[in-house]
Motif scaffolding. Structure first.
Motif, mmCIF file in Angstrom:
data_model
loop_
_atom_site.group_PDB
_atom_site.id
_atom_site.type_symbol
_atom_site.label_atom_id
_atom_site.label_comp_id
_atom_site.label_asym_id
_atom_site.label_seq_id
_atom_site.Cartn_x
_atom_site.Cartn_y
_atom_site.Cartn_z
ATOM 1 N N PRO A 92 61.495 40.553 28.352
ATOM 2 C CA PRO A 92 60.113 40.692 28.807
ATOM 3 C C PRO A 92 59.802 39.679 29.901
ATOM 4 O O PRO A 92 60.537 38.689 30.075
ATOM 5 C CB PRO A 92 59.294 40.395 27.542
ATOM 6 N N LYS A 113 49.936 38.401 29.056
ATOM 7 C CA LYS A 113 51.126 38.960 28.419
ATOM 8 C C LYS A 113 50.807 39.502 27.030
ATOM 9 O O LYS A 113 51.420 40.497 26.593
ATOM 10 C CB LYS A 113 52.225 37.905 28.335
ATOM 11 N N LEU A 116 50.529 43.180 26.536
ATOM 12 C CA LEU A 116 51.743 44.012 26.530
ATOM 13 C C LEU A 116 52.625 43.797 25.311
ATOM 14 O O LEU A 116 53.523 44.614 25.054
ATOM 15 C CB LEU A 116 52.575 43.742 27.789
ATOM 16 N N TYR A 120 55.749 45.988 24.154
ATOM 17 C CA TYR A 120 57.115 45.476 24.234
ATOM 18 C C TYR A 120 57.854 45.742 22.920
ATOM 19 O O TYR A 120 59.035 46.112 22.925
ATOM 20 C CB TYR A 120 57.105 43.969 24.503
ATOM 21 N N SER A 517 57.890 49.798 38.000
ATOM 22 C CA SER A 517 57.796 48.433 38.529
ATOM 23 C C SER A 517 57.004 48.356 39.818
ATOM 24 O O SER A 517 56.638 47.261 40.257
ATOM 25 C CB SER A 517 59.195 47.843 38.733
ATOM 26 N N THR A 531 59.832 45.970 30.775
ATOM 27 C CA THR A 531 58.405 45.978 31.110
ATOM 28 C C THR A 531 57.973 47.350 31.603
ATOM 29 O O THR A 531 56.862 47.808 31.308
ATOM 30 C CB THR A 531 58.099 44.897 32.161
#
Length: 562
Positions: A92, A113, A116, A120, A517, A531
């Motif tokens: 991650p 973060k 997420l 994840y 991305s 990610t």
């Protein structure tokens, strides 16, 4: 259901509720999240189930910036996308990658973060990885049991960064999930389907349909309620820029941001180190810890990054083998070739000659010379075989002389960008022109990071590190990328700073989303795919909620009129 677009009659209109463009890591992830949901989904893939040169040629483009790989070779245009090429290293992003950093321009994500983390964890399961644990402390006890200790200088500033490696059972998404998608009654996967244009209404606020073509030019259309672009950091902006019939600058480009902020992970061999003692934690490829394979590298803490004003980075130690090891590998390769047992990936290495992940150049030498080298080193060969088969103790020969391989974060830079070229592909679409640029902070990070690592080796007595890079043209010409295309449709809190909002919806267009991305505001140092998958799962949840709300609203409206 799996459909080949080559069998679809010309001018057919396919109607669905969700249309996903691209069957790579992101597209397949989202499609799987919709299996057995009460919505019809169409998943479009440009290529077929295997590599096809005529389709791959559609990915061609030109580079006018920092020297880069041939663009055609940086992505696999087939079912499964570039998971057909990668090595599965997964990690991650770090917490610091999401926050505003005063020393990095355009830094910060619209959320932390923690937003997420639950996605994840779901991404871990999707990839067949172990528990969602990436702090070295979570693995230290198990690694100590197999005699894999950290270097003595790791601690407050210098960290051991850890990756988990996707097992072969989950590595090639096209192979792994083909049957599941094919059997799903509500998913129609269409291969050999190349999107030419995103067609909107007169105000460009709603996408109405996609114009799609096969490689021989036959066209048809796909109409949906929701459209998702998931074709990577080069093709996502290319599609938006080529769809310029209503908005002359392309869709989502009202502030000239589509294609800007192109980032890679700069990669180079930065020096060599002679270790005082074997360090198998860092030099052994694909360490197995119980049922999980891991890899490691050296990096620095968030606090040290702030103090030194650097970006994030990691440095791997790759052992430099003696001649007899290369001789064995050359002989093995020649035998495989003679008996027709070359690994499947050799097909991709021939089609993507610049691809460096997972392989090494062993050079050329006569067979007789290689046989002699092996014969005169049979005692070393026997020791290695014994250690591999019967001993948990690391076989230390070859491990204390290593090349240092740096992979770094790149700062967002609006002048580093994807544009349209005047050249067109065989379907008439403008090809891309890549202007990849490095900023002063990128170069400073590369130089300063290696100084910090070298100082740590020197202080601790763990080894002698010879830095082989300088802040000069020769060094910067040696920088290559990592096949990671990041940032060209970046996520932001407002349309003046990005192309999509925090839910990945294109600003100004109510039913068009972008994932992958290309939406990352910053790159971090981690390989992007974990990610990408986490964001794709998050987006799928959001769209399902939007569709559920829309359906409920219609039911309530119908009920109220009765």
């Amino acid at each position: 259901m799996l459909t080949d677009a080559l069998t679809i009659p010309e001018n057919t209109l396919i109607e669905t509720e969700v249309c996903i463009v691209g069957a790579g890591a992101a597209g397949i992830t989202i499609a799987r999240e919709f299996i057995n949901q009460p919505y019809q989904v169409c998943l479009l893939e440009s290529g077929g189930l295997n590599y096809e040169e005529n389709t791959q040629s559609l990915a061609a483009g030109e580079n006018v910036g920092v020297p880069y790989f041939p663009i055609k070779e940086t992505r696999a245009r087939q079912f499964g996308g570039s998971t057909n090429l990668w090595g599965g290293w997964s990690r991650p992003l770090d917490e610091i990658d999401f926050v505003y950093r005063s020393w990095m321009p355009y830094s910060g994500w619209p959320f932390a973060k923690a937003e997420l983390d639950p996605y994840y964890q779901r991404a871990q399961n999707f990839c067949g990885l172990g528990a969602f644990k990436y702090d070295f402390s979570d693995w230290e006890e198990a690694l100590n049991e197999i005699q894999r200790q950290q270097l003595p200088f790791t601690g407050e500033d210098i960290l051991t960064c850890l990756w988990q490696i996707i097992p072969p059972s989950h590595l090639r998404f096209g192979q792994v999930y083909k049957s599941e998608l094919e059997q799903a009654k509500n998913i129609n996967t269409i291969i050999h389907a190349n999107v030419l244009k995103i067609e909107t209404n007169d105000t460009a606020q709603t996408v109405q349909r996609l114009r799609v073509a096969t490689i021989d030019g036959k066209q048809f259309w796909v109409q949906a309620k929701v459209f998702i672009l998931a074709v990577g950091g080069i093709e996502n902006p290319r599609l938006l820029l080529n769809s310029n019939e209503v908005q002359s600058n392309g869709l989502g480009n009202q502030y000239d941001l589509v294609g800007r902020f192109f980032m890679e992970h700069p990669y180079l061999v930065s020096g060599k180190v002679v270790l005082s003692d074997a360090a198998p934690l860092y030099t052994q490829k694909n360490l197995q810890v119980n049922e999980v394979f891991v890899g490691t590298a050296l990096g620095i803490s968030a606090a040290a990054q702030e103090r030194e004003q650097t970006l994030n980075f990691a440095t791997r130690l790759l052992p430099i083998p003696e001649d007899w090891v290369d001789a064995i590998n050359r002989l093995k390769s020649k035998v495989q070739h003679l008996v027709g047992a070359e690994p499947a990936q050799s097909v991709y290495h021939k089609s993507f000659p610049s691809l460096h992940e997972g392989r090494r150049d062993y050079g050329e030498a006569p067979v007789s010379e290689d046989v002699l080298k092996v014969a005169t080193n049979l005692h070393h060969v026997a020791a290695r075989v014994y250690a591999k088969l019967f001993s948990k103790k690391f076989y230390s020969r070859q491990s204390n002389y290593c090349s240092m391989h740096l992979i770094g974060e790149q700062a967002p830079n609006p002048d580093s960008r994807i544009m349209l070229s005047s050249e067109r592909d065989r379907l008439g679409l403008h090809q891309v022109k890549l202007d990849w640029r490095l900023s002063p902070i990128d170069k400073y990070t590369i130089v300063r990071s290696q100084e910090l690592i070298a100082e740590a080796f020197e202080r601790s007595g763990a080894g002698k590190y010879q830095i082989e890079l300088k802040d000069d043209d020769a060094t910067w010409r040696s920088v290559i990328g990592s096949y990671h295309h990041i940032g060209t449709t970046r996520m932001s809190s407002n349309p003046r700073e990005g192309v999509v909002n925090e839910q990945c919806q294109v600003y100004g267009i109510n039913n068009l989303y972008v994932t992958g991305s290309s939406v990352f505001p910053t790159s971090g140092l981690s390989n992007p795919t974990l990610t990408i998958i986490a964001l794709a799962i998050r987006l799928a949840d959001h769209i399902k909620a939007q569709l559920d709300t829309s359906k409920l609203t219609k039911v309530l409206e119908t009920t109220s009129t009765k």
